[in-house]
Design an enzyme around this catalytic site. Structure first.
Site, mmCIF file in Angstrom:
data_model
loop_
_atom_site.group_PDB
_atom_site.id
_atom_site.type_symbol
_atom_site.label_atom_id
_atom_site.label_comp_id
_atom_site.label_asym_id
_atom_site.label_seq_id
_atom_site.Cartn_x
_atom_site.Cartn_y
_atom_site.Cartn_z
ATOM 1 N N GLY A 72 85.241 82.081 107.049
ATOM 2 C CA GLY A 72 85.760 80.722 107.177
ATOM 3 C C GLY A 72 86.621 80.459 108.389
ATOM 4 N N ARG A 118 73.682 69.403 110.359
ATOM 5 C CA ARG A 118 75.118 69.330 110.049
ATOM 6 C C ARG A 118 75.746 67.946 110.259
ATOM 7 N NH1 ARG A 118 78.718 71.893 111.938
ATOM 8 N NH2 ARG A 118 79.807 72.559 110.048
ATOM 9 N N CYS A 170 62.512 60.297 111.246
ATOM 10 C CA CYS A 170 62.458 58.961 110.645
ATOM 11 C C CYS A 170 63.540 58.826 109.601
ATOM 12 C CB CYS A 170 61.099 58.722 110.014
ATOM 13 S SG CYS A 170 59.914 58.355 111.265
ATOM 14 N N GLU A 171 64.748 58.624 110.079
ATOM 15 C CA GLU A 171 65.896 58.554 109.195
ATOM 16 C C GLU A 171 67.045 57.993 110.027
ATOM 17 O OE1 GLU A 171 66.061 60.912 106.152
ATOM 18 O OE2 GLU A 171 68.170 60.503 105.749
ATOM 19 N N GLU A 182 84.423 88.442 106.090
ATOM 20 C CA GLU A 182 83.013 88.058 106.261
ATOM 21 C C GLU A 182 82.879 86.848 107.164
ATOM 22 O OE1 GLU A 182 81.620 88.859 101.757
ATOM 23 O OE2 GLU A 182 82.495 86.901 102.107
ATOM 24 N N PRO A 183 83.155 86.981 108.449
ATOM 25 C CA PRO A 183 82.968 85.836 109.332
ATOM 26 C C PRO A 183 81.495 85.562 109.613
ATOM 27 C CG PRO A 183 83.706 87.762 110.580
ATOM 28 C CD PRO A 183 83.634 88.184 109.154
ATOM 29 N N GLY A 184 81.124 84.318 109.586
ATOM 30 C CA GLY A 184 79.759 83.932 109.969
ATOM 31 C C GLY A 184 79.837 83.071 111.211
ATOM 32 N N ARG A 185 80.305 81.826 110.975
ATOM 33 C CA ARG A 185 80.412 80.843 112.048
ATOM 34 C C ARG A 185 81.191 81.364 113.260
ATOM 35 N NH1 ARG A 185 80.597 75.545 110.416
ATOM 36 N NH2 ARG A 185 81.218 76.416 108.409
HETATM 37 N N1 LLP Z 1 81.618 84.506 102.782
HETATM 38 C C1 LLP Z 1 81.221 83.691 101.805
HETATM 39 C C2 LLP Z 1 81.317 84.141 100.421
HETATM 40 C C3 LLP Z 1 80.721 82.424 102.100
HETATM 41 O O1 LLP Z 1 80.345 81.627 101.115
HETATM 42 C C4 LLP Z 1 80.631 82.014 103.448
HETATM 43 C C5 LLP Z 1 80.078 80.722 103.787
HETATM 44 C C6 LLP Z 1 81.052 82.909 104.441
HETATM 45 C C7 LLP Z 1 81.550 84.139 104.076
HETATM 46 C C8 LLP Z 1 80.984 82.571 105.901
HETATM 47 O O2 LLP Z 1 81.718 81.470 106.242
HETATM 48 P P1 LLP Z 1 81.914 81.099 107.790
HETATM 49 O O3 LLP Z 1 82.733 82.181 108.414
HETATM 50 O O4 LLP Z 1 80.561 80.999 108.406
HETATM 51 O O5 LLP Z 1 82.598 79.771 107.753
HETATM 52 N N2 LLP Z 1 76.424 75.247 105.876
HETATM 53 C C9 LLP Z 1 77.841 75.008 106.047
HETATM 54 C C10 LLP Z 1 78.648 76.234 105.795
HETATM 55 C C11 LLP Z 1 78.449 76.802 104.449
HETATM 56 C C12 LLP Z 1 79.269 78.029 104.287
HETATM 57 C C13 LLP Z 1 78.867 78.762 103.093
HETATM 58 N N3 LLP Z 1 79.572 79.969 102.917
HETATM 59 C C14 LLP Z 1 78.084 74.477 107.438
HETATM 60 O O6 LLP Z 1 77.109 74.279 108.164
HETATM 61 O O7 LLP Z 1 79.212 74.231 107.819
#
Ligand code: LLP
Length: 437
Positions: free
Chosen positions: A251, A333, A364-365, A293-296
């Protein structure tokens, strides 16, 4: 332009073109067509190392897992494996892709709020490092399956700490009313731990909480850590539960536009460490390993999308619409979360700004608008619009709405390119279809 948006290796070259990974974006658009997603892999590596270094500096045992829902494909898994990262997968499909990448099994953390039997079995077959157990249904199934197979497995119990990170509602998962995890406050989490510690083939190594996404402050993490560790201390004596791992989720926020002010990676991590150290001391707990757990924040601002400009519609005294050759099919998004982006003409970045354009997708939206009121030079035929920070949840959430093929993904680094995912063809779109006649 705001130079803060030039993250990683991005720069403006002598031709006034945007350059990334040592490659000119105009050349990339020409070679691969548009739309195209481009990833700065050197910058992704810089980020993975920054997260790990922040823990190493404080000599804290940690695992940094890439939350691969942000962008999942074979090549990114291979890159993350090379970086010795752990990996968070949330589905059979993500696990399958990780297996194809030969991802070290012990580094995989298997998430998900409704894992099917097939998914649980696939995880057990691959001996994943742990399951992050989300609910009683999963806990009981895992108990049965591990007993049948006489196979030990590690789990984390995912708890909902009742903390709401300050972010968009749809991407908050820590509040009480959430589909995720065992509630910490109403006793469900305690019941889960109590049962799980007595399951013969289940080893409860720790607790997991994730409070939301695109977080720009640290209080939310601290609050959640406080709540989780307070319970862990209670369960230590009452349930004989030994907290070896505290997973605080992902997050960490990134910059999409000039308004976003993310904290440095080290600030997030060191605040988390301070809180855990302080509380474990006060509560007389052993210091657990800290997992994140970083994703973004690993891939988001390392990715850009290049589009070609097309039709225009000017409504006097209202607005100028400028359409591009992609839209909600490659970036849902803005439509889904009202997410804000910004961009520049990659073929003439610092030309004088003379118009406000609202960037329309081609679906088309009416809601298919990528950016409202973007200041740009007066558009010329076939300008290349680069949209920043599209690396997370862009390709991952892309669709074929209106039968638009998904764009390719190109990795760039040190002047070289690698086509990680090819552009879908019309034929690909029909690959699974059968003729009625
Ligand atoms: N760990 C868990 C348990 C999660 O549910 C998530 C994201 C992450 C880690 C990674 O979060 P991040 O670091 O990427 O913020 N589709 C949405 C985001 C959904 C996030 C879901 N869970 C968007 O495009 O903003």
């Amino acid at each position: 332009m705001d130079e803060n948006l030039l993250t990683g290796t991005m720069k403006i070259n002598e031709k006034n073109h945007l350059e990334i990974g040592g490659v000119d974006c105009v050349d990339l658009a020409e070679k691969y067509g548009t739309p195209v997603y481009i990833y700065d892999t050197a910058y992704i590596k810089t980020k993975t190392r920054a997260f790990k270094a922040a823990f190493a500096k404080r000599k804290v045992a940690a695992q940094v897992a890439y939350a691969s829902k942000a962008f999942s494909c074979l090549a990114i898994y291979q890159l993350m494996a090379q970086e010795k990262m752990s990996l968070d997968v949330v589905s059979g499909g993500e696990l399958y892709t990780a297996i194809q990448a030969d991802y070290p099994s012990e580094k995989i953390h298997f998430h998900g709020n409704n894992k099917s039997d097939d998914e649980l079995i696939a995880g057990l077959d691959y001996h994943v490092g742990c399951f992050v157990v989300d609910n009683f249904h999963e806990l009981y199934r895992l108990d049965e399956l591990t007993a049948e197979r006489k196979q030990k497995t590690n789990i984390l119990i995912r708890v909902t700490p009742g903390v709401e990170a300050h972010t968009h509602d749809y991407i908050s998962t820590g509040q009480n009313d959430s589909k995720f995890g065992f509630d910490l406050e109403n006793g469900q989490a305690e019941a889960a731990v109590k049962q799980a510690v007595n399951m013969p083939f289940i080893e409860v190594i720790g607790l997991h909480s994730h409070i939301g996404s695109q977080i720009f402050e640290t209080q939310g993490f601290n609050l959640a850590i406080d709540k989780v560790l307070t319970q862990a201390a209670k369960w230590k004596s009452a349930l004989n539960f030994d907290l070896k791992v505290l997973n605080v989720g992902g997050g960490f926020g990134i910059r999409y536009t000039s308004e976003d002010k993310p904290l440095p990676i080290e600030t997030y991590i060191h605040t988390i460490i301070d809180e855990v150290e302080m509380l474990t001391e006060n509560l007389n707990l052993d210091m657990p390993e800290i997992w994140i757990e970083p994703g973004r924040s690993l891939v988001g601002d390392a990715g850009i999308t290049l589009y070609q400009t097309g039709s225009q519609k000017s409504i006097p005294d209202v607005r100028n619409y400028l359409a591009i050759d992609g839209g909600m099919s490659d970036n849902i998004r803005p439509a889904l979360y009202n997410a804000k982006y910004t961009g520049v003409f990659a073929n003439r970045v610092n030309d004088q700004i003379d118009e406000l354009y609202s960037i329309a997708g081609k679906c088309c939206e009416s809601g298919d608008m990528l950016i409202w009121n973007l200041p740009l030079p007066k558009v010329q035929s076939k300008d290349i619009l680069a949209v920043f920070s599209t690396g997370a949840y862009g390709y991952a959430m892309a669709s074929n709405y209106n039968r638009i093929p998904r764009p390719p993904v190109v990795f760039v680094e040190g002047g070289s390119e690698f086509l990680a995912i090819e552009r879908e063809s019309y034929r690909d779109l029909m690959r699974l279809e059968r003729s009625l006649i």
